[in-house]
Scaffold this motif. Structure first.
Motif, PDB file in Angstrom:
ATOM      1  N   ASN A 195       0.807  -1.215   0.000  1.00  0.00           N
ATOM      2  CA  ASN A 195       0.000   0.000   0.000  1.00  0.00           C
ATOM      3  C   ASN A 195       0.847   1.276   0.000  1.00  0.00           C
ATOM      4  O   ASN A 195       0.324   2.373   0.208  1.00  0.00           O
ATOM      5  CB  ASN A 195      -0.964   0.006   1.199  1.00  0.00           C
ATOM      6  N   LYS A 196       2.170   1.105  -0.211  1.00  0.00           N
ATOM      7  CA  LYS A 196       3.134   2.219  -0.337  1.00  0.00           C
ATOM      8  C   LYS A 196       3.494   2.874   0.994  1.00  0.00           C
ATOM      9  O   LYS A 196       4.148   3.917   1.021  1.00  0.00           O
ATOM     10  CB  LYS A 196       2.626   3.296  -1.301  1.00  0.00           C
ATOM     11  N   CYS A 197       3.077   2.263   2.090  1.00  0.00           N
ATOM     12  CA  CYS A 197       3.495   2.758   3.404  1.00  0.00           C
ATOM     13  C   CYS A 197       4.778   2.053   3.817  1.00  0.00           C
ATOM     14  O   CYS A 197       5.081   0.947   3.374  1.00  0.00           O
ATOM     15  CB  CYS A 197       2.401   2.496   4.434  1.00  0.00           C
ATOM     16  N   ILE A 198       5.543   2.714   4.704  1.00  0.00           N
ATOM     17  CA  ILE A 198       6.809   2.168   5.191  1.00  0.00           C
ATOM     18  C   ILE A 198       6.816   2.205   6.717  1.00  0.00           C
ATOM     19  O   ILE A 198       6.468   3.231   7.319  1.00  0.00           O
ATOM     20  CB  ILE A 198       8.017   2.959   4.644  1.00  0.00           C
ATOM     21  N   TYR A 199       7.196   1.100   7.331  1.00  0.00           N
ATOM     22  CA  TYR A 199       7.316   1.026   8.779  1.00  0.00           C
ATOM     23  C   TYR A 199       8.746   0.715   9.160  1.00  0.00           C
ATOM     24  O   TYR A 199       9.390  -0.157   8.568  1.00  0.00           O
ATOM     25  CB  TYR A 199       6.402  -0.057   9.358  1.00  0.00           C
ATOM     26  N   ARG A 200       9.255   1.430  10.176  1.00  0.00           N
ATOM     27  CA  ARG A 200      10.575   1.150  10.736  1.00  0.00           C
ATOM     28  C   ARG A 200      10.450   1.078  12.251  1.00  0.00           C
ATOM     29  O   ARG A 200       9.871   1.974  12.877  1.00  0.00           O
ATOM     30  CB  ARG A 200      11.584   2.252  10.376  1.00  0.00           C
ATOM     31  N   GLY A 201      10.999   0.006  12.840  1.00  0.00           N
ATOM     32  CA  GLY A 201      10.952  -0.074  14.288  1.00  0.00           C
ATOM     33  C   GLY A 201      10.911  -1.496  14.791  1.00  0.00           C
ATOM     34  O   GLY A 201      11.404  -2.426  14.145  1.00  0.00           O
ATOM     35  N   ASN A 217       1.417   6.756   2.697  1.00  0.00           N
ATOM     36  CA  ASN A 217       1.656   7.038   1.284  1.00  0.00           C
ATOM     37  C   ASN A 217       1.330   8.480   0.889  1.00  0.00           C
ATOM     38  O   ASN A 217       1.544   8.870  -0.259  1.00  0.00           O
ATOM     39  CB  ASN A 217       0.868   6.066   0.398  1.00  0.00           C
ATOM     40  N   ASP A 218       0.833   9.287   1.845  1.00  0.00           N
ATOM     41  CA  ASP A 218       0.638  10.719   1.596  1.00  0.00           C
ATOM     42  C   ASP A 218       1.701  11.555   2.306  1.00  0.00           C
ATOM     43  O   ASP A 218       1.570  12.779   2.436  1.00  0.00           O
ATOM     44  CB  ASP A 218      -0.756  11.159   2.032  1.00  0.00           C
ATOM     45  N   LYS A 279      -7.435   7.165   6.458  1.00  0.00           N
ATOM     46  CA  LYS A 279      -6.448   6.932   5.410  1.00  0.00           C
ATOM     47  C   LYS A 279      -7.005   5.886   4.446  1.00  0.00           C
ATOM     48  O   LYS A 279      -7.313   4.770   4.850  1.00  0.00           O
ATOM     49  CB  LYS A 279      -5.129   6.417   5.989  1.00  0.00           C
ATOM     50  N   LYS A 280      -7.144   6.241   3.179  1.00  0.00           N
ATOM     51  CA  LYS A 280      -7.601   5.292   2.183  1.00  0.00           C
ATOM     52  C   LYS A 280      -6.431   4.399   1.768  1.00  0.00           C
ATOM     53  O   LYS A 280      -5.425   4.875   1.277  1.00  0.00           O
ATOM     54  CB  LYS A 280      -8.156   6.024   0.956  1.00  0.00           C
ATOM     55  N   LEU A 281      -6.568   3.095   1.988  1.00  0.00           N
ATOM     56  CA  LEU A 281      -5.520   2.133   1.662  1.00  0.00           C
ATOM     57  C   LEU A 281      -6.164   0.930   0.992  1.00  0.00           C
ATOM     58  O   LEU A 281      -7.108   0.353   1.525  1.00  0.00           O
ATOM     59  CB  LEU A 281      -4.768   1.687   2.922  1.00  0.00           C
ATOM     60  N   GLU A 282      -5.670   0.547  -0.166  1.00  0.00           N
ATOM     61  CA  GLU A 282      -6.230  -0.607  -0.869  1.00  0.00           C
ATOM     62  C   GLU A 282      -5.961  -1.899  -0.131  1.00  0.00           C
ATOM     63  O   GLU A 282      -6.733  -2.851  -0.211  1.00  0.00           O
ATOM     64  CB  GLU A 282      -5.685  -0.676  -2.286  1.00  0.00           C
ATOM     65  N   GLN A 283      -4.831  -1.945   0.578  1.00  0.00           N
ATOM     66  CA  GLN A 283      -4.456  -3.157   1.299  1.00  0.00           C
ATOM     67  C   GLN A 283      -4.069  -2.815   2.725  1.00  0.00           C
ATOM     68  O   GLN A 283      -3.596  -1.714   3.024  1.00  0.00           O
ATOM     69  CB  GLN A 283      -3.291  -3.866   0.608  1.00  0.00           C
ATOM     70  N   PHE A 284      -4.262  -3.799   3.612  1.00  0.00           N
ATOM     71  CA  PHE A 284      -3.847  -3.634   4.996  1.00  0.00           C
ATOM     72  C   PHE A 284      -2.338  -3.915   5.100  1.00  0.00           C
ATOM     73  O   PHE A 284      -1.675  -4.172   4.107  1.00  0.00           O
ATOM     74  CB  PHE A 284      -4.650  -4.596   5.884  1.00  0.00           C
ATOM     75  N   PHE A 285      -1.807  -3.882   6.275  1.00  0.00           N
ATOM     76  CA  PHE A 285      -0.376  -4.080   6.493  1.00  0.00           C
ATOM     77  C   PHE A 285      -0.090  -5.568   6.682  1.00  0.00           C
ATOM     78  O   PHE A 285      -0.036  -6.065   7.797  1.00  0.00           O
ATOM     79  CB  PHE A 285       0.091  -3.265   7.704  1.00  0.00           C
ATOM     80  N   ASP A 286       0.070  -6.286   5.567  1.00  0.00           N
ATOM     81  CA  ASP A 286       0.382  -7.715   5.683  1.00  0.00           C
ATOM     82  C   ASP A 286       1.264  -8.126   4.505  1.00  0.00           C
ATOM     83  O   ASP A 286       1.691  -7.306   3.716  1.00  0.00           O
ATOM     84  CB  ASP A 286      -0.894  -8.550   5.729  1.00  0.00           C
TER      85      ASP A 286
END
Length: 286
Positions: A195-201, A217-218, A279-286
């Motif tokens: 979904n173009k998001c990035i997680y660090r941690g 992604n915004d 937040k509009k996201l086509e996919q969840f975080f998986d």
């Protein structure tokens, strides 16, 4: 306050080993053959081929090609009815060869020293999954790669378990780079989601869990606490302005709902005491 996801994530432990016994999905490789092995091993007498491979095994084998070119040697009929073809010294596997379990379907290519798998090897499983890497005395130790229909995992195996730094590339587009422990995503790492998001941690059991930073992604971001892939706990949300407080989230209908509270209080998510960020996201975080 918990969070709601659209599905449970299927986390598998990528532990590669040659078990002491086999069933329909695993195999047996003898670590120490009995002294009477000559009574059971028959060299080039009753077998003259490795037998027919299962369709999935044959498909993957043809796609990958041979791990070792131009293997020469003899056939061994092993005590567990698997068939070995390759280099043999004094009736034992010694050098490069292939081993096939016709009943179970597994196909193993590798290097043997004193009848034990040592060095580079590749196992193709009946369902088409495969592992290629380094072995020490029948145990996966060193760099390796495991591939199945859902993902590809590469890194360092220690005593059959993926440990330390590694990479997981999922077919759904998610890429993880970071730490593994006991075969699971665990420690510190980074997810790049489809979904173009990035997680660090911090990560735990393959999920965002603990303290981290999620960049949307915004280009807005949340820095704070997470629980099982959900924003949950104290943190900061940074957009045109920055707000700090307590946050909860849930995902439904391709939308991530983030609830912001000025103080930590067990109120209902639809209460007027909270602020809603969508937040509009086509996919969840998986």
């Amino acid at each position: 306050m918990g969070c709601v996801t659209n599905k449970e994530q299927d986390i598998k432990q990528f532990n590669i080993k040659l078990p002491d016994s086999y069933n329909h999905t695993t195999i047996q490789t003898e670590a120490d053959l009995p002294d009477s092995q000559d009574q059971f091993l028959q060299i080039g007498m009753q077998v003259c081929s490795l037998g027919d491979f299962l369709p999935k095994v044959y498909e993957v084998y043809n796609e990958l090609g041979e791990l070792f070119q131009n293997i020469q040697g003899q056939y061994l009929l092993m005590p567990d009815q698997s068939i070995y073809f390759g280099q043999i010294v004094n009736g034992q596997r010694q050098g490069i060869g292939k081993q096939h379990w016709p009943k179970e379907g597994n196909l193993l290519e590798g290097t043997w020293i004193d009848n034990q798998l040592n060095g580079r090897a590749r196992m193709i499983y009946p369902n088409g999954d495969y592992f290629v890497g380094n072995f020490l005395n029948n145990i996966a130790n060193g760099l390796g790669k495991f591939v199945n229909s859902k993902k590809q995992v590469s890194g360092f195996w220690l005593n059959n378990k993926l440990t330390g730094e590694g990479t997981e590339i999922r077919k759904n587009g998610t890429i993880y780079k970071g730490q593994f422990s006991e075969g699971k995503i665990q420690g510190i790492g980074q997810f790049e989601y489809a979904n173009k998001c990035i997680y660090r941690g911090n990560v735990c059991k393959g999920k965002m869990h603990g303290k981290g930073e999620l960049i949307f992604n915004d280009n807005t971001r949340y820095i704070g606490e997470f629980k099982s892939n959900c924003i949950q706990g104290r943190g900061n949300y940074e957009a045109t302005v920055s707000i700090a407080g307590w946050f909860h989230s849930k995902f439904e209908n391709q939308t991530l709902f983030i609830y912001f509270f000025h103080s930590e209080t067990p109120v209902l998510l639809d209460s007027q005491n909270c602020t809603l960020i969508e937040k509009k996201l086509e996919q969840f975080f998986d």
